[in-house]
Design an enzyme around this catalytic site. Structure first.
Site, mmCIF file in Angstrom:
data_model
loop_
_atom_site.group_PDB
_atom_site.id
_atom_site.type_symbol
_atom_site.label_atom_id
_atom_site.label_comp_id
_atom_site.label_asym_id
_atom_site.label_seq_id
_atom_site.Cartn_x
_atom_site.Cartn_y
_atom_site.Cartn_z
ATOM 1 N N SER A 1 41.326 36.597 38.313
ATOM 2 C CA SER A 1 41.186 37.493 37.161
ATOM 3 C C SER A 1 41.614 36.776 35.896
ATOM 4 C CB SER A 1 42.044 38.734 37.349
ATOM 5 O OG SER A 1 43.411 38.405 37.189
ATOM 6 N N LYS A 2 41.553 37.491 34.800
ATOM 7 C CA LYS A 2 41.916 36.920 33.507
ATOM 8 C C LYS A 2 43.315 36.311 33.491
ATOM 9 C CE LYS A 2 38.998 38.256 29.894
ATOM 10 N NZ LYS A 2 37.949 38.868 30.688
ATOM 11 N N ARG A 3 44.177 36.856 34.300
ATOM 12 C CA ARG A 3 45.545 36.343 34.356
ATOM 13 C C ARG A 3 45.584 34.870 34.715
ATOM 14 N NH1 ARG A 3 46.451 39.631 38.386
ATOM 15 N NH2 ARG A 3 47.677 38.027 39.419
#
Length: 471
Positions: free
Chosen positions: A238-240
């Site tokens: 994910s973006k993390r």
RNA sequence: GCUCCCUUCGUCUAGCGGUUAGGACUCCGCCCUCUCACGGCGGCAACAGGGGUUCGAGUCCCCUAGGGAGUACCA
């Protein structure tokens, strides 16, 4: 039989790392077998599909050079075809109208959950054909009630599913639009896809699809389900975990070949080999060598790989690649060294094109201050005389070349009986403002005659001021 | 809950019944060296657990545990 694979992204999101690897494996498989690789845009979800995302997919694929052999297919352009099959199946009793309301379905699900058994549509409309007031029906596929479906997966091996576990899935929504599993089957059949290589998340859909291939009277393709790519911490990507959109990697200065090389080694290997040219990938790639377990994305290794590619990319090509980054950083390229010279000086000390451009800032932009720590350590009164002599020597150089500069620095150091390092570091700080750069002769050459003179004068003045202050 | 999938160093992986369990990234030393890099050499570090099968199991089978996916009128 000619191998035909496809990559079928949905434009409900951008093209991300995981999709790209799926595309790559499909592409490699087709190329390896001298077959065709096709692209299909799965845009049946009109709510969430956007033209921007379609563009992002084409853009990313083009950047990566994962070319398709035929024009892309859009599912939204094929609604007539889907409707045709729906009608046919309805007529053949392979599908039926279901008048259950969403509330009814919800209630059924809750009850099943509470009872702890399997959850799914119970087929209550299978034999109930009369319309219900105020309900636009959906169309459901009549999945076989017994028997098993065998998936001979190219990477998982033999996987069996009980038809009893599968429910009658919706193939047409109440507004008449078709749904994913249904479209996939018709498209793969019509496009004569021979090998479906896709993400692991579709393994569970496969038995339903195989049943629908049978209903269509078509031979199902071979399937190969790829393990997922997880973030560095093992959680879902994910973006993390940094960039997700493939275009972000281009923006950060990754070379497409490096990214592909990184991705091909996630779940696939060829002995101990780490570096693969595209030709080698095509030659060695085999779906049978694909792993069965998920792998985590490791940004450090991607960076390392990118540097490996930067190191061997021809100068002219690489210069063309960094140019946009130099411009983006606002450098006046004409007022500094040829990007080719920058590239050769930095190819062994930059992991991305952006880093390279950032490191070369001093070549194009004048700095205000010397970096404090470096100046304190290297711009000291003891070096004043050698630096003055060197400035003079450099100013008199007939030819501004690495060789001439090297000779000037070495001879000046020798004349003052000091080591190269004793003179090199002060010089480096003087011309770059900091203590780190390519070899000093190369660096000075890059900075140019004029800037070198100015900056040396500035450094000398700074040292003089420092000397005066300490008295 | 149910169905399906997965499990070798921190990470990517090699291994396909007999190995001192190999390589790569990262990290740490040393060498090279005008700084930083590159490169070279060396080091730390793994078979999830338990049962079988076998003369012998990282490799085959079963169980457990832990991850993941699906279970939508998303794809």
């Amino acid at each position: 039989m000619t191998v035909r694979t496809r990559f079928a992204p949905s434009p409900t999101g951008v093209l991300h790392l995981g999709s790209v690897r799926t595309a790559l494996f499909s592409w490699l498989y087709a190329r390896h077998h001298g077959g065709q690789f096709l692209l299909r845009i799965e845009d049946t979800d009109r709510e969430r599909s956007t033209p921007e995302n379609v563009e992002a997919i084409f853009d990313g694929m083009a950047w990566l050079n994962l070319t398709a052999d035929e024009e892309p297919i859009y599912q939204t352009a094929r609604f007539d075809r889907y409707r045709e099959v729906t009608e046919q199946w309805l007529a053949e009793d392979k599908a039926y109208h279901c008048y259950c309301t969403r509330a009814e379905l919800e209630e059924m699900r809750e009850r099943q959950m509470a009872e702890g058994g399997q959850v799914g549509y119970d087929g209550r409309c299978r034999d109930r054909h009369e319309p219900r007031e105020g309900v636009d029906p959906v169309v459901r596929f009549k999945n076989p009630v017994d028997g098993v479906v065998v998936v001979n997966d190219a990477v998982r091996g033999r996987v069996e599913f009980d038809n009893g576990q599968l429910d009658d899935l919706i193939i047409a929504r109440s507004d008449g639009t078709p749904t994913y599993n249904f479209c996939v089957v018709i498209d793969d059949a019509d496009m004569q896809i021979t090998h479906v290589i896709r993400g692991d998340d579709h393994l569970n859909n496969t038995p339903r699809q195989i049943n629908m291939f049978a209903a269509l009277g078509a031979t199902p393709p071979s399937f190969g389900h790829l393990p997922m790519i997880l973030g560095a911490d093992g959680a879902k990507l994910s973006k993390r975990h940094g960039a997700v959109d493939i275009r972000d990697y281009r923006d950060e200065g990754f070379l497409p070949e490096a990214l592909l090389n990184y991705l091909v080694r996630l779940g696939w290997s060829h002995g101990d080999q780490e570096l693969f040219s595209m030709e080698e990938m095509i030659e060695y790639f085999d779906i049978a060598d694909v792993n069965q377990s998920a792998s985590s994305f490791n940004p450090e290794k991607l960076r390392w790989l990118n540097q490996q590619y930067i190191k061997v990319t021809p100068t002219a090509t690489l210069a063309g690649e960094v140019r946009p980054y130099l411009e983006e950083l606002g450098y006046d390229i004409g007022g500094g060294p040829d990007p080719e010279a920058v590239v050769d000086a930095y190819r062994e000390r930059a992991e991305t094109l952006r880093e390279m451009a950032e490191s070369a800032r001093y070549c194009y932009v004048d700095f205000e201050e010397f970096e404090a720590k470096a100046a304190k350590k290297h711009l000291r009164p003891v070096i004043l005389e050698p630096l003055r002599a060197l400035a003079e020597r450099l100013a008199d150089l007939d030819e501004w070349s690495v060789l001439e500069i090297e000779a000037a620095v070495k001879e000046t150091a020798a004349a003052h009986e000091i080591n190269m390092g004793k003179l090199g570091q002060p010089l480096r700080v003087a011309v770059t403002g900091a203590g780190v750069s390519p070899p000093i002769d190369v660096t000075v050459c890059l900075v140019g005659r004029e800037r070198t003179a100015q900056r040396l004068a500035k450094a000398i003045a700074a040292i003089e001021a420092r000397a005066a202050a300490s008295h």
